[in-house]
Design a protein around this motif. Structure first.
Motif, PDB file in Angstrom:
ATOM      1  N   ASP A  49       0.828  -1.205   0.000  1.00  0.00           N
ATOM      2  CA  ASP A  49       0.000   0.000   0.000  1.00  0.00           C
ATOM      3  C   ASP A  49       0.865   1.259   0.000  1.00  0.00           C
ATOM      4  O   ASP A  49       0.565   2.224  -0.712  1.00  0.00           O
ATOM      5  N   LEU A  50       1.926   1.252   0.778  1.00  0.00           N
ATOM      6  CA  LEU A  50       2.809   2.410   0.831  1.00  0.00           C
ATOM      7  C   LEU A  50       3.528   2.637  -0.492  1.00  0.00           C
ATOM      8  O   LEU A  50       3.750   3.785  -0.897  1.00  0.00           O
ATOM      9  N   GLU A  52       2.262   1.942  -3.407  1.00  0.00           N
ATOM     10  CA  GLU A  52       1.248   2.539  -4.281  1.00  0.00           C
ATOM     11  C   GLU A  52       1.088   4.026  -3.975  1.00  0.00           C
ATOM     12  O   GLU A  52       0.976   4.839  -4.887  1.00  0.00           O
ATOM     13  N   GLN A  53       1.083   4.378  -2.700  1.00  0.00           N
ATOM     14  CA  GLN A  53       0.981   5.784  -2.317  1.00  0.00           C
ATOM     15  C   GLN A  53       2.187   6.562  -2.808  1.00  0.00           C
ATOM     16  O   GLN A  53       2.056   7.700  -3.270  1.00  0.00           O
ATOM     17  N   LYS A  54       3.355   5.979  -2.716  1.00  0.00           N
ATOM     18  CA  LYS A  54       4.573   6.634  -3.173  1.00  0.00           C
ATOM     19  C   LYS A  54       4.491   6.935  -4.664  1.00  0.00           C
ATOM     20  O   LYS A  54       4.824   8.044  -5.095  1.00  0.00           O
ATOM     21  N   TYR A  56       1.755   7.283  -6.439  1.00  0.00           N
ATOM     22  CA  TYR A  56       0.735   8.309  -6.626  1.00  0.00           C
ATOM     23  C   TYR A  56       1.292   9.703  -6.331  1.00  0.00           C
ATOM     24  O   TYR A  56       1.092  10.637  -7.110  1.00  0.00           O
ATOM     25  N   TYR A  57       2.001   9.836  -5.213  1.00  0.00           N
ATOM     26  CA  TYR A  57       2.512  11.149  -4.844  1.00  0.00           C
ATOM     27  C   TYR A  57       3.634  11.616  -5.766  1.00  0.00           C
ATOM     28  O   TYR A  57       3.768  12.809  -6.026  1.00  0.00           O
TER      29      TYR A  57
END
Length: 103
Positions: A49-50, A52-54, A56-57
């Motif tokens: 999940d992290l 994926e967030q990375k 995205y950001y």
């Protein structure tokens, strides 16, 4: 029949105190320890999940940097942005907002 089972080598092996201690230790390590299998799987899911967030950001940073460069080109670009995003107008203008309704 029961005495044969009690005297068999399998029962003696399973009844061995070192074997029992090893099984209890392995069960404790696998299921109850701080680094158990469930904890490992949970951490792996969180890492995914992290990541994926990375991604995205990082994408958002690229988009925002591009927008920042566009806004710093001059007053015309800044005015265009203000009119489009915040519906700002000059004192003698009227702003009409047309919204499309999807069926």
């Amino acid at each position: 029949m029961k005495k044969d089972f009690l005297n068999s080598s399998t029962f003696k092996f399973l009844g061995n105190k070192f074997f029992i201690a090893s099984v209890v230790f392995a069960a404790f390590i696998l299921f109850f320890d701080e680094n158990s299998i469930s904890r490992h799987l949970k951490d792996r899911r969180k890492l995914s999940d992290l990541k994926e967030q990375k991604a995205y950001y990082k994408e958002r940073i690229v988009i925002d940097k591009q927008k920042y460069r566009e806004l710093n080109r001059g007053d015309a670009e800044l005015e265009k942005f203000a009119r489009e995003q915040y519906y700002m107008s000059k004192p003698d203008e009227d702003v009409f907002i047309i919204e499309e309704i999807e069926d």
